[in-house]
Design a protein around this motif. Structure first.
Motif, PDB file in Angstrom:
ATOM      1  N   ALA A  37      33.698  41.276  49.220  1.00  0.00           N
ATOM      2  CA  ALA A  37      34.355  39.992  49.457  1.00  0.00           C
ATOM      3  C   ALA A  37      35.204  39.628  48.243  1.00  0.00           C
ATOM      4  O   ALA A  37      34.813  39.871  47.100  1.00  0.00           O
ATOM      5  CB  ALA A  37      33.334  38.898  49.725  1.00  0.00           C
ATOM      6  N   LEU A  38      36.365  39.033  48.510  1.00  0.00           N
ATOM      7  CA  LEU A  38      37.299  38.632  47.463  1.00  0.00           C
ATOM      8  C   LEU A  38      37.330  37.112  47.388  1.00  0.00           C
ATOM      9  O   LEU A  38      37.549  36.441  48.396  1.00  0.00           O
ATOM     10  CB  LEU A  38      38.693  39.170  47.758  1.00  0.00           C
ATOM     11  CG  LEU A  38      38.804  40.687  47.977  1.00  0.00           C
ATOM     12  CD1 LEU A  38      40.246  41.078  48.302  1.00  0.00           C
ATOM     13  CD2 LEU A  38      38.302  41.451  46.756  1.00  0.00           C
ATOM     14  N   LEU A  39      37.124  36.596  46.184  1.00  0.00           N
ATOM     15  CA  LEU A  39      37.092  35.152  45.963  1.00  0.00           C
ATOM     16  C   LEU A  39      38.404  34.697  45.332  1.00  0.00           C
ATOM     17  O   LEU A  39      38.817  35.218  44.294  1.00  0.00           O
ATOM     18  CB  LEU A  39      35.923  34.788  45.050  1.00  0.00           C
ATOM     19  CG  LEU A  39      35.797  33.309  44.666  1.00  0.00           C
ATOM     20  CD1 LEU A  39      35.492  32.455  45.895  1.00  0.00           C
ATOM     21  CD2 LEU A  39      34.717  33.131  43.599  1.00  0.00           C
ATOM     22  N   ASP A  69      37.409  36.689  41.647  1.00  0.00           N
ATOM     23  CA  ASP A  69      36.230  37.542  41.581  1.00  0.00           C
ATOM     24  C   ASP A  69      36.245  38.470  42.784  1.00  0.00           C
ATOM     25  O   ASP A  69      36.867  38.178  43.817  1.00  0.00           O
ATOM     26  CB  ASP A  69      34.961  36.686  41.600  1.00  0.00           C
ATOM     27  CG  ASP A  69      33.744  37.378  41.010  1.00  0.00           C
ATOM     28  OD1 ASP A  69      33.851  38.562  40.627  1.00  0.00           O
ATOM     29  OD2 ASP A  69      32.679  36.729  40.941  1.00  0.00           O
ATOM     30  N   ALA A  70      35.559  39.587  42.653  1.00  0.00           N
ATOM     31  CA  ALA A  70      35.319  40.507  43.767  1.00  0.00           C
ATOM     32  C   ALA A  70      33.844  40.863  43.714  1.00  0.00           C
ATOM     33  O   ALA A  70      33.348  41.313  42.678  1.00  0.00           O
ATOM     34  CB  ALA A  70      36.183  41.753  43.658  1.00  0.00           C
ATOM     35  N   ALA A  98      30.585  49.561  47.256  1.00  0.00           N
ATOM     36  CA  ALA A  98      31.733  48.934  47.915  1.00  0.00           C
ATOM     37  C   ALA A  98      32.852  48.713  46.907  1.00  0.00           C
ATOM     38  O   ALA A  98      32.626  48.254  45.791  1.00  0.00           O
ATOM     39  CB  ALA A  98      31.318  47.612  48.546  1.00  0.00           C
ATOM     40  N   ALA A  99      34.073  49.036  47.319  1.00  0.00           N
ATOM     41  CA  ALA A  99      35.225  48.970  46.420  1.00  0.00           C
ATOM     42  C   ALA A  99      36.308  48.060  46.987  1.00  0.00           C
ATOM     43  O   ALA A  99      36.325  47.740  48.181  1.00  0.00           O
ATOM     44  CB  ALA A  99      35.797  50.376  46.194  1.00  0.00           C
ATOM     45  N   ALA A 100      37.215  47.656  46.111  1.00  0.00           N
ATOM     46  CA  ALA A 100      38.363  46.843  46.509  1.00  0.00           C
ATOM     47  C   ALA A 100      39.558  47.240  45.657  1.00  0.00           C
ATOM     48  O   ALA A 100      39.400  47.728  44.522  1.00  0.00           O
ATOM     49  CB  ALA A 100      38.058  45.359  46.359  1.00  0.00           C
ATOM     50  N   TYR A 101      40.754  47.011  46.199  1.00  0.00           N
ATOM     51  CA  TYR A 101      41.962  47.479  45.536  1.00  0.00           C
ATOM     52  C   TYR A 101      43.091  46.462  45.686  1.00  0.00           C
ATOM     53  O   TYR A 101      43.200  45.785  46.711  1.00  0.00           O
ATOM     54  CB  TYR A 101      42.451  48.801  46.157  1.00  0.00           C
ATOM     55  CG  TYR A 101      41.400  49.886  46.202  1.00  0.00           C
ATOM     56  CD1 TYR A 101      41.269  50.798  45.163  1.00  0.00           C
ATOM     57  CD2 TYR A 101      40.535  49.981  47.299  1.00  0.00           C
ATOM     58  CE1 TYR A 101      40.299  51.791  45.205  1.00  0.00           C
ATOM     59  CE2 TYR A 101      39.564  50.962  47.351  1.00  0.00           C
ATOM     60  CZ  TYR A 101      39.453  51.864  46.296  1.00  0.00           C
ATOM     61  OH  TYR A 101      38.490  52.843  46.342  1.00  0.00           O
ATOM     62  N   LEU A 102      43.920  46.404  44.671  1.00  0.00           N
ATOM     63  CA  LEU A 102      45.239  45.803  44.797  1.00  0.00           C
ATOM     64  C   LEU A 102      46.180  46.946  45.158  1.00  0.00           C
ATOM     65  O   LEU A 102      46.268  47.942  44.424  1.00  0.00           O
ATOM     66  CB  LEU A 102      45.663  45.155  43.478  1.00  0.00           C
ATOM     67  CG  LEU A 102      47.091  44.617  43.422  1.00  0.00           C
ATOM     68  CD1 LEU A 102      47.304  43.512  44.434  1.00  0.00           C
ATOM     69  CD2 LEU A 102      47.424  44.125  42.010  1.00  0.00           C
ATOM     70  N   VAL A 103      46.849  46.840  46.285  1.00  0.00           N
ATOM     71  CA  VAL A 103      47.725  47.908  46.765  1.00  0.00           C
ATOM     72  C   VAL A 103      49.163  47.423  46.685  1.00  0.00           C
ATOM     73  O   VAL A 103      49.507  46.374  47.228  1.00  0.00           O
ATOM     74  CB  VAL A 103      47.373  48.315  48.211  1.00  0.00           C
ATOM     75  CG1 VAL A 103      48.289  49.442  48.688  1.00  0.00           C
ATOM     76  CG2 VAL A 103      45.907  48.751  48.304  1.00  0.00           C
ATOM     77  N   HIS A 104      50.011  48.177  45.975  1.00  0.00           N
ATOM     78  CA  HIS A 104      51.403  47.746  45.822  1.00  0.00           C
ATOM     79  C   HIS A 104      52.365  48.908  46.008  1.00  0.00           C
ATOM     80  O   HIS A 104      52.002  50.085  45.841  1.00  0.00           O
ATOM     81  CB  HIS A 104      51.626  47.084  44.462  1.00  0.00           C
ATOM     82  CG  HIS A 104      51.410  47.988  43.286  1.00  0.00           C
ATOM     83  ND1 HIS A 104      52.423  48.708  42.702  1.00  0.00           N
ATOM     84  CD2 HIS A 104      50.293  48.267  42.578  1.00  0.00           C
ATOM     85  CE1 HIS A 104      51.941  49.399  41.691  1.00  0.00           C
ATOM     86  NE2 HIS A 104      50.660  49.161  41.595  1.00  0.00           N
ATOM     87  N   PRO A 117      42.258  49.945  41.495  1.00  0.00           N
ATOM     88  CA  PRO A 117      40.889  49.487  41.747  1.00  0.00           C
ATOM     89  C   PRO A 117      40.609  48.152  41.060  1.00  0.00           C
ATOM     90  O   PRO A 117      41.025  47.919  39.919  1.00  0.00           O
ATOM     91  CB  PRO A 117      40.022  50.599  41.146  1.00  0.00           C
ATOM     92  CG  PRO A 117      40.919  51.793  41.080  1.00  0.00           C
ATOM     93  CD  PRO A 117      42.294  51.265  40.826  1.00  0.00           C
ATOM     94  N   LEU A 118      39.926  47.276  41.771  1.00  0.00           N
ATOM     95  CA  LEU A 118      39.492  46.003  41.215  1.00  0.00           C
ATOM     96  C   LEU A 118      38.052  46.138  40.722  1.00  0.00           C
ATOM     97  O   LEU A 118      37.282  46.947  41.248  1.00  0.00           O
ATOM     98  CB  LEU A 118      39.570  44.908  42.271  1.00  0.00           C
ATOM     99  CG  LEU A 118      40.950  44.622  42.867  1.00  0.00           C
ATOM    100  CD1 LEU A 118      40.829  43.621  44.015  1.00  0.00           C
ATOM    101  CD2 LEU A 118      41.907  44.109  41.806  1.00  0.00           C
ATOM    102  N   GLN A 119      37.705  45.371  39.737  1.00  0.00           N
ATOM    103  CA  GLN A 119      36.325  45.350  39.276  1.00  0.00           C
ATOM    104  C   GLN A 119      35.496  44.572  40.282  1.00  0.00           C
ATOM    105  O   GLN A 119      35.757  43.389  40.532  1.00  0.00           O
ATOM    106  CB  GLN A 119      36.224  44.707  37.901  1.00  0.00           C
ATOM    107  CG  GLN A 119      34.815  44.717  37.329  1.00  0.00           C
ATOM    108  CD  GLN A 119      34.760  44.213  35.901  1.00  0.00           C
ATOM    109  OE1 GLN A 119      35.797  44.014  35.269  1.00  0.00           O
ATOM    110  NE2 GLN A 119      33.560  43.991  35.391  1.00  0.00           N
TER     111      GLN A 119
END
Length: 239
Positions: A195-197, A205-206, A213-219, A229-231
């Motif tokens: 989840a992204l806050l 926050d992530a 589980a991972a999250a990314y900023l994609v550009h 990759p996001l922390q």
């Protein structure tokens, strides 16, 4: 972008991880402690599924929260504005992103939600309930066999969104292609359980309900989609 707090769940929560309350507990922790939080569920994207409503009411049953369900298909509440503004949290369920937004606009709910956000109500949602806050997203709203870009979100969060990044085989390659070709703007992709806050439109926050589980900023970098990759903070680390 509008001011306020949004928790965008790419997957997980009570509807996908009924035995893992970490993301839902984190959501409730965002509410200032002054009594039992008031949580309103919007099951619009699922056609106001009775089973979905039942699972919500079980997951947030007292004393955890005071629950309300806002149905647009049955329209049991005439004064939507007063109902929504009386909440601490509005939780949007998953389903069809395009149908959700069309129905919200028909009933004027989209404007009420933006007002609630700016008034301090925490907005949250999973899957379609993540997509809806962004300008654009990748969606299966027009047929599950082929994911497509959708550029008619509420736009209270800038850019695009892709939930279920690791949970559905075509999500990642489709999103990367759409960002690389410019059919979707730069944005955020997150795995199920992540989840992204956002505070005041900015990522704050992530968090995740599972360690991997991972999250990314994609550009878009000159026609190539780059994943940064996001922390991500695992919520069970100190359980």
């Amino acid at each position: 972008m509008s001011s306020g707090t949004i928790l965008a769940l790419a997957g997980g929560g009570f509807s996908m991880e009924p035995d893992n309350p970490l993301l839902d507990d984190f959501l409730l922790s965002l509410v200032p402690r002054c009594g039992t939080p008031r949580v309103c569920f919007l099951p619009t994207a699922s056609g106001d599924s009775d089973d979905y409503v039942r699972r919500f009411e079980e997951a947030f049953a007292a004393p955890r929260a005071h629950t309300t369900v806002l149905s647009l298909f049955r329209r049991e509440h005439t004064d939507l504005r007063s109902l929504v503004l009386a909440q601490d949290v509005v939780y949007v369920g998953g389903g069809n992103t395009a149908n959700l937004l069309a129905l919200w606009r028909l009933h004027g709910l989209h404007e009420i939600l933006v007002e609630a956000l700016e008034a301090g109500v925490v907005l949250a949602g999973v899957s379609a309930g993540m997509n809806c806050w962004f300008q654009a997203s990748v969606t299966d709203s027009f047929g599950a066999e082929r994911l497509q870009p959708f550029d008619d979100g509420l736009g209270v969060l800038a850019g695009s969104a892709c939930p279920h990044y690791d949970g559905e085989e075509q999500r990642r390659p489709t999103y990367l292609e759409l960002v690389a070709t410019g059919r979707l703007p730069d944005g955020y992709a997150a795995d199920d359980g992540c989840a992204l806050l956002f505070h005041d439109g900015q990522l704050a926050d992530a968090v995740s309900s599972r360690p991997d589980a991972a999250a990314y900023l994609v550009h878009n970098a000159s026609g190539v989609a780059v994943e940064e990759p996001l922390q991500v903070r695992y919520l069970g680390a100190h359980a």
